[in-house]
Design a protein around this motif. Structure first.
Motif, PDB file in Angstrom:
ATOM      1  N   ASP A   9       0.837  -1.207   0.000  1.00  0.00           N
ATOM      2  CA  ASP A   9       0.000   0.000   0.000  1.00  0.00           C
ATOM      3  C   ASP A   9       0.864   1.246   0.000  1.00  0.00           C
ATOM      4  OD1 ASP A   9      -2.570  -1.081  -0.003  1.00  0.00           O
ATOM      5  OD2 ASP A   9      -2.674  -1.190   2.182  1.00  0.00           O
ATOM      6  N   VAL A  10       0.342   2.303  -0.631  1.00  0.00           N
ATOM      7  CA  VAL A  10       0.944   3.628  -0.534  1.00  0.00           C
ATOM      8  C   VAL A  10       0.147   4.381   0.514  1.00  0.00           C
ATOM      9  CG1 VAL A  10       1.436   5.785  -1.738  1.00  0.00           C
ATOM     10  CG2 VAL A  10       1.701   3.612  -2.937  1.00  0.00           C
ATOM     11  N   VAL A  11       0.857   4.955   1.477  1.00  0.00           N
ATOM     12  CA  VAL A  11       0.198   5.654   2.577  1.00  0.00           C
ATOM     13  C   VAL A  11       0.750   7.070   2.691  1.00  0.00           C
ATOM     14  CG1 VAL A  11      -0.294   3.552   3.890  1.00  0.00           C
ATOM     15  CG2 VAL A  11       1.843   4.767   4.300  1.00  0.00           C
ATOM     16  N   GLN A  12      -0.058   7.923   3.315  1.00  0.00           N
ATOM     17  CA  GLN A  12       0.378   9.285   3.598  1.00  0.00           C
ATOM     18  C   GLN A  12       0.264   9.514   5.098  1.00  0.00           C
ATOM     19  OE1 GLN A  12      -1.941  12.428   1.834  1.00  0.00           O
ATOM     20  NE2 GLN A  12      -0.324  13.936   2.168  1.00  0.00           N
ATOM     21  N   ILE A  13       1.354   9.977   5.680  1.00  0.00           N
ATOM     22  CA  ILE A  13       1.359  10.316   7.104  1.00  0.00           C
ATOM     23  C   ILE A  13       1.271  11.828   7.223  1.00  0.00           C
ATOM     24  CG2 ILE A  13       2.709  10.314   9.236  1.00  0.00           C
ATOM     25  CD1 ILE A  13       3.879   7.644   8.415  1.00  0.00           C
ATOM     26  N   THR A  14       0.378  12.293   8.088  1.00  0.00           N
ATOM     27  CA  THR A  14       0.224  13.717   8.360  1.00  0.00           C
ATOM     28  C   THR A  14       0.199  13.932   9.869  1.00  0.00           C
ATOM     29  OG1 THR A  14      -2.181  13.508   8.261  1.00  0.00           O
ATOM     30  CG2 THR A  14      -1.067  14.204   6.237  1.00  0.00           C
ATOM     31  N   GLY A  15       0.580  15.126  10.283  1.00  0.00           N
ATOM     32  CA  GLY A  15       0.502  15.505  11.684  1.00  0.00           C
ATOM     33  C   GLY A  15       1.584  14.943  12.576  1.00  0.00           C
ATOM     34  N   ALA A  16       2.655  14.401  12.012  1.00  0.00           N
ATOM     35  CA  ALA A  16       3.727  13.819  12.825  1.00  0.00           C
ATOM     36  C   ALA A  16       4.563  14.920  13.479  1.00  0.00           C
ATOM     37  CB  ALA A  16       4.616  12.918  11.973  1.00  0.00           C
ATOM     38  N   TYR A  17       5.187  14.598  14.589  1.00  0.00           N
ATOM     39  CA  TYR A  17       5.999  15.542  15.355  1.00  0.00           C
ATOM     40  C   TYR A  17       7.178  16.045  14.534  1.00  0.00           C
ATOM     41  CZ  TYR A  17       8.731  17.377  19.272  1.00  0.00           C
ATOM     42  OH  TYR A  17       9.456  18.179  20.118  1.00  0.00           O
ATOM     43  N   PHE A  18       7.921  15.135  13.917  1.00  0.00           N
ATOM     44  CA  PHE A  18       9.043  15.529  13.073  1.00  0.00           C
ATOM     45  C   PHE A  18       8.574  15.656  11.630  1.00  0.00           C
ATOM     46  CE2 PHE A  18      11.394  13.441  16.576  1.00  0.00           C
ATOM     47  CZ  PHE A  18      12.204  14.509  16.945  1.00  0.00           C
ATOM     48  N   LYS A  19       8.958  16.734  10.984  1.00  0.00           N
ATOM     49  CA  LYS A  19       8.551  17.024   9.607  1.00  0.00           C
ATOM     50  C   LYS A  19       8.951  15.883   8.657  1.00  0.00           C
ATOM     51  CE  LYS A  19       9.234  20.569   6.093  1.00  0.00           C
ATOM     52  NZ  LYS A  19       9.921  21.827   5.772  1.00  0.00           N
ATOM     53  N   VAL A  55      -3.535   5.845   0.302  1.00  0.00           N
ATOM     54  CA  VAL A  55      -3.876   6.718  -0.824  1.00  0.00           C
ATOM     55  C   VAL A  55      -3.777   5.942  -2.134  1.00  0.00           C
ATOM     56  CG1 VAL A  55      -3.271   8.886   0.311  1.00  0.00           C
ATOM     57  CG2 VAL A  55      -1.518   7.636  -0.913  1.00  0.00           C
ATOM     58  N   GLU A  56      -4.542   6.391  -3.111  1.00  0.00           N
ATOM     59  CA  GLU A  56      -4.641   5.668  -4.384  1.00  0.00           C
ATOM     60  C   GLU A  56      -3.992   6.396  -5.566  1.00  0.00           C
ATOM     61  OE1 GLU A  56      -6.037   2.690  -4.670  1.00  0.00           O
ATOM     62  OE2 GLU A  56      -6.742   2.573  -2.604  1.00  0.00           O
ATOM     63  N   ASN A  57      -3.774   7.695  -5.454  1.00  0.00           N
ATOM     64  CA  ASN A  57      -3.403   8.492  -6.623  1.00  0.00           C
ATOM     65  C   ASN A  57      -1.898   8.642  -6.841  1.00  0.00           C
ATOM     66  OD1 ASN A  57      -3.077   9.977  -4.348  1.00  0.00           O
ATOM     67  ND2 ASN A  57      -4.110  11.807  -5.086  1.00  0.00           N
ATOM     68  N   VAL A  58      -1.091   7.715  -6.345  1.00  0.00           N
ATOM     69  CA  VAL A  58       0.358   7.772  -6.512  1.00  0.00           C
ATOM     70  C   VAL A  58       0.780   6.660  -7.467  1.00  0.00           C
ATOM     71  CG1 VAL A  58       2.564   7.584  -5.310  1.00  0.00           C
ATOM     72  CG2 VAL A  58       0.656   8.727  -4.194  1.00  0.00           C
ATOM     73  N   PRO A  59       1.603   6.975  -8.502  1.00  0.00           N
ATOM     74  CA  PRO A  59       2.067   5.930  -9.424  1.00  0.00           C
ATOM     75  C   PRO A  59       2.852   4.837  -8.688  1.00  0.00           C
ATOM     76  CG  PRO A  59       2.590   8.122 -10.267  1.00  0.00           C
ATOM     77  CD  PRO A  59       2.091   8.309  -8.871  1.00  0.00           C
ATOM     78  N   THR A  60       2.625   3.585  -9.079  1.00  0.00           N
ATOM     79  CA  THR A  60       3.230   2.453  -8.368  1.00  0.00           C
ATOM     80  C   THR A  60       4.239   1.660  -9.210  1.00  0.00           C
ATOM     81  OG1 THR A  60       1.358   1.062  -9.010  1.00  0.00           O
ATOM     82  CG2 THR A  60       1.222   2.144  -6.851  1.00  0.00           C
ATOM     83  N   GLY A  61       4.658   2.182 -10.341  1.00  0.00           N
ATOM     84  CA  GLY A  61       5.602   1.458 -11.199  1.00  0.00           C
ATOM     85  C   GLY A  61       6.916   1.140 -10.500  1.00  0.00           C
ATOM     86  N   GLY A  62       7.465   2.109  -9.791  1.00  0.00           N
ATOM     87  CA  GLY A  62       8.723   1.894  -9.069  1.00  0.00           C
ATOM     88  C   GLY A  62       8.568   0.899  -7.929  1.00  0.00           C
ATOM     89  N   ILE A  63       7.415   0.929  -7.280  1.00  0.00           N
ATOM     90  CA  ILE A  63       7.150   0.005  -6.177  1.00  0.00           C
ATOM     91  C   ILE A  63       7.022  -1.417  -6.707  1.00  0.00           C
ATOM     92  CG2 ILE A  63       5.553  -0.561  -4.309  1.00  0.00           C
ATOM     93  CD1 ILE A  63       4.848   2.488  -4.289  1.00  0.00           C
ATOM     94  N   LEU A  64       6.353  -1.574  -7.856  1.00  0.00           N
ATOM     95  CA  LEU A  64       6.246  -2.901  -8.482  1.00  0.00           C
ATOM     96  C   LEU A  64       7.626  -3.459  -8.810  1.00  0.00           C
ATOM     97  CD1 LEU A  64       3.197  -2.579 -10.883  1.00  0.00           C
ATOM     98  CD2 LEU A  64       3.512  -4.297  -9.117  1.00  0.00           C
ATOM     99  N   LEU A  65       8.469  -2.619  -9.386  1.00  0.00           N
ATOM    100  CA  LEU A  65       9.828  -3.044  -9.729  1.00  0.00           C
ATOM    101  C   LEU A  65      10.602  -3.432  -8.462  1.00  0.00           C
ATOM    102  CD1 LEU A  65      12.036  -3.406 -11.868  1.00  0.00           C
ATOM    103  CD2 LEU A  65      12.602  -0.997 -11.556  1.00  0.00           C
ATOM    104  N   TYR A  66      10.446  -2.664  -7.397  1.00  0.00           N
ATOM    105  CA  TYR A  66      11.108  -2.941  -6.123  1.00  0.00           C
ATOM    106  C   TYR A  66      10.722  -4.322  -5.595  1.00  0.00           C
ATOM    107  CZ  TYR A  66      12.056  -2.493  -1.105  1.00  0.00           C
ATOM    108  OH  TYR A  66      12.477  -2.702   0.184  1.00  0.00           O
ATOM    109  N   PHE A  67       9.418  -4.622  -5.573  1.00  0.00           N
ATOM    110  CA  PHE A  67       8.974  -5.924  -5.068  1.00  0.00           C
ATOM    111  C   PHE A  67       9.348  -7.062  -6.025  1.00  0.00           C
ATOM    112  CE2 PHE A  67       6.130  -3.463  -2.234  1.00  0.00           C
ATOM    113  CZ  PHE A  67       6.521  -4.042  -1.040  1.00  0.00           C
ATOM    114  N   GLU A  68       9.388  -6.794  -7.304  1.00  0.00           N
ATOM    115  CA  GLU A  68       9.823  -7.811  -8.275  1.00  0.00           C
ATOM    116  C   GLU A  68      11.294  -8.167  -8.030  1.00  0.00           C
ATOM    117  OE1 GLU A  68       9.599 -10.667 -10.914  1.00  0.00           O
ATOM    118  OE2 GLU A  68       7.838  -9.419 -10.542  1.00  0.00           O
ATOM    119  N   GLN A  69      12.120  -7.163  -7.756  1.00  0.00           N
ATOM    120  CA  GLN A  69      13.537  -7.423  -7.463  1.00  0.00           C
ATOM    121  C   GLN A  69      13.694  -8.211  -6.165  1.00  0.00           C
ATOM    122  OE1 GLN A  69      15.022  -3.417  -7.543  1.00  0.00           O
ATOM    123  NE2 GLN A  69      15.480  -3.493  -9.734  1.00  0.00           N
TER     124      GLN A  69
END
Length: 152
Positions: A13-23, A94-108
């Protein structure tokens, strides 16, 4: 674990973290490992930083976990950050992020696990514990890749 909308967070999954203490903890991440994965013994999610366009980060601080863990030698800052994150930090799939690089990462990662499993089978036999574990890891990566493809 569940995101702020009640959706289960899974490996890939692609996730977005918001509101964390450290930027540096805010932003887009992909889930590299989740509790229950055959090659992960942690009780939290391991995250890797990505850009809005899906490019995997190679920066020094490109790893995170959910729930967020703070690593600093200042006890006061760590306690302050932990309290802040517990109250304010949110994670969302989140759904609107391209996943081509992530697919390649898991394939490797799948190819490496396959190669390591073949080596274990060669030296210790296909029925050895480690060889069977690698077969399970390869199946896991196949499932993650299919899951990402269905979402893309």
């Amino acid at each position: 674990m569940i995101d702020k909308n009640g959706r289960e967070i899974r490996t890939g999954d692609v996730v977005q973290i918001t509101g964390a203490y450290f930027k540096s903890d805010n932003g887009f991440w992909f889930v590299d490992y989740s509790p229950g994965d055959p090659n992960w013994c942690g009780g939290d999610h391991s995250l890797s930083k990505i850009s809005k366009r899906g490019k995997i980060s190679t920066a020094k601080y490109h790893l995170c976990s959910w729930p967020i863990m703070i690593f600093t030698n200042n006890m006061r800052k760590r306690a302050e950050g932990d309290a802040w994150n517990k109250e304010h930090a949110e994670i969302e799939v989140v759904e609107n992020v391209p996943t081509g690089g992530i697919l390649l990462y898991f394939e490797q990662k799948k190819q490496k696990a396959k190669k390591d499993g073949e080596r274990e089978a060669y030296f210790y036999g296909a029925d050895s514990k480690r060889a069977r574990e690698y077969v399970e890891i390869v199946r896991h990566y196949d499932a993650v890749i299919e899951y990402i493809k269905r979402g893309a």
